[in-house]
Motif scaffolding. Structure first.
Motif, short mmCIF file in Angstrom:
data_model
loop_
_atom_site.label_atom_id
_atom_site.label_comp_id
_atom_site.label_asym_id
_atom_site.label_seq_id
_atom_site.Cartn_x
_atom_site.Cartn_y
_atom_site.Cartn_z
N GLY A 1 0.81 -1.21 0.00
CA GLY A 1 0.00 0.00 0.00
C GLY A 1 0.84 1.26 0.00
O GLY A 1 0.57 2.22 -0.74
N SER A 2 1.89 1.28 0.83
CA SER A 2 2.73 2.47 0.89
C SER A 2 3.55 2.64 -0.39
O SER A 2 3.77 3.76 -0.86
CB SER A 2 3.66 2.40 2.11
OG SER A 2 4.56 1.30 2.01
N LEU A 3 3.99 1.53 -0.98
CA LEU A 3 4.72 1.61 -2.24
C LEU A 3 3.81 2.13 -3.36
O LEU A 3 4.23 2.93 -4.20
CB LEU A 3 5.28 0.24 -2.61
CG LEU A 3 6.42 -0.28 -1.74
CD1 LEU A 3 6.72 -1.74 -2.06
CD2 LEU A 3 7.68 0.58 -1.91
N ILE A 4 2.56 1.67 -3.37
CA ILE A 4 1.59 2.16 -4.36
C ILE A 4 1.40 3.66 -4.22
O ILE A 4 1.38 4.40 -5.21
CB ILE A 4 0.26 1.41 -4.19
CG1 ILE A 4 0.39 -0.03 -4.72
CG2 ILE A 4 -0.88 2.14 -4.89
CD1 ILE A 4 -0.79 -0.91 -4.39
N GLU A 5 1.28 4.13 -2.99
CA GLU A 5 1.09 5.56 -2.76
C GLU A 5 2.30 6.35 -3.25
O GLU A 5 2.16 7.40 -3.90
CB GLU A 5 0.86 5.84 -1.28
CG GLU A 5 0.63 7.31 -0.99
CD GLU A 5 0.60 7.63 0.50
OE1 GLU A 5 0.74 8.81 0.85
OE2 GLU A 5 0.43 6.69 1.29
N GLN A 6 3.50 5.85 -2.96
CA GLN A 6 4.71 6.55 -3.39
C GLN A 6 4.77 6.67 -4.91
O GLN A 6 5.10 7.74 -5.45
CB GLN A 6 5.94 5.79 -2.88
CG GLN A 6 6.13 5.83 -1.38
CD GLN A 6 7.22 4.88 -0.91
OE1 GLN A 6 8.07 4.45 -1.71
NE2 GLN A 6 7.20 4.53 0.37
N ILE A 7 4.43 5.60 -5.62
CA ILE A 7 4.47 5.63 -7.08
C ILE A 7 3.41 6.57 -7.63
O ILE A 7 3.65 7.33 -8.58
CB ILE A 7 4.28 4.20 -7.64
CG1 ILE A 7 5.48 3.33 -7.24
CG2 ILE A 7 4.13 4.23 -9.16
CD1 ILE A 7 5.26 1.85 -7.47
N ALA A 8 2.22 6.55 -7.03
CA ALA A 8 1.14 7.42 -7.48
C ALA A 8 1.52 8.89 -7.32
O ALA A 8 1.22 9.73 -8.19
CB ALA A 8 -0.14 7.11 -6.72
#
Length: 278
Positions: A169-176
């Protein structure tokens, strides 16, 4: 409240993906078995699987219920129940399409012995559902449900003891944020359904809090990826297409190890209607 709390469940693609996930990974089957065991179904005659989806929890209930017991799986998404009927064929099980808040309108006049709700109570109008459970539960009956750790504000000691690592979830947020210009997610606020609130709602409904445990569920990154591939759970929200969400998920997943184990925390609650109540 995230989008999956309100919309998206009455969709064939979502229902198929969700059912496939429950068959391929242990997340829902393991938690369903735990809840069903806590419900003490040995002498039960009528049991409700509340917000039952495609039937993962109903299957666990049927495995522990007496041969002559009746199980009612109640959910407000017809698509989920259509898939459930195809995969779970048992004469003891009936499917009722209705909102959780309407429980009392769809149960026998004589009441039920247990109500079990896996991973969905936070999506409902909780005080209304608790009141409905109180109306249908027989004296001595049990109401068993769980609340995700983030919503309940709890963390299992095993999760606290593990070294910190980036979640999908945190990696997804960072990429977004980095590649799509999405605004950073706001800081986590006050838990939506802590035990204090649960206990207050139960008491107001006339139910007694019997048990409250914080449990740990071990999941691999591969399982988390499969879960986040289900359309209603896909992230990030806010104007992203499903194709974009899956592209971001794949990029985030590539930064992890498929067999890396993460721990999620759950608040598990057992309530009951005291035997002397009418």
């Amino acid at each position: 409240m995230t989008q999956d709390a309100l919309t998206g469940w009455d969709d064939e693609t979502t229902a198929e993906a969700y059912a496939a996930f429950t068959r391929a990974f242990p997340m829902y089957s393991a938690s369903s078995r735990d809840l069903a065991a806590r419900a003490r179904l040995t002498d039960s005659h009528v049991i409700v699987d509340l917000c039952g989806g495609t039937g993962a929890t109903a299957e666990a209930i049927l495995a522990l219920a007496p041969p002559d017991a009746r199980v009612i799986s109640l959910d407000n998404a017809p698509a989920m129940q259509r898939i459930g009927r195809r995969t779970l064929d048992d004469p003891r099980l009936s499917w009722v399409t209705a909102r959780a808040e309407e429980l009392a309108e769809h149960t026998p006049a004589g009441g039920v012995d247990a109500v079990v709700c896996n991973s969905a109570i936070w999506k409902t109008n909780v005080p209304s559902v608790f009141a409905a459970v109180r109306r249908v539960l027989r004296p001595g009956g049990r109401f068993v449900f769980n609340v995700g750790g983030g919503f309940a504000g709890v963390t299992h000691p095993a999760a606290q003891a593990r070294p910190a690592s980036a979640s999908l979830g945190s990696l997804i947020e960072q990429i977004a944020v980095r590649d799509y210009g999405a605004p950073p997610a706001p800081p986590s606020g006050v838990p939506q359904l802590p035990l204090t609130a649960v206990a207050s709602y139960l008491a107001a409904a006339g139910l007694t809090l019997a048990e409250a445990d914080v449990t740990a569920q071990h999941t691999t990154m591969a399982e988390r990826r499969a879960w986040l591939s289900i359309p209603v759970f896909a992230r990030p929200e806010g104007g992203f297409s499903y194709e974009q969400q899956m592209s971001i998920l794949q990029e985030a997943y590539a930064q992890t190890r498929p067999d890396h184990v993460t721990i999620t925390s759950w608040l598990v609650v057992v309530a009951q209607l005291d035997g002397l109540q009418a």
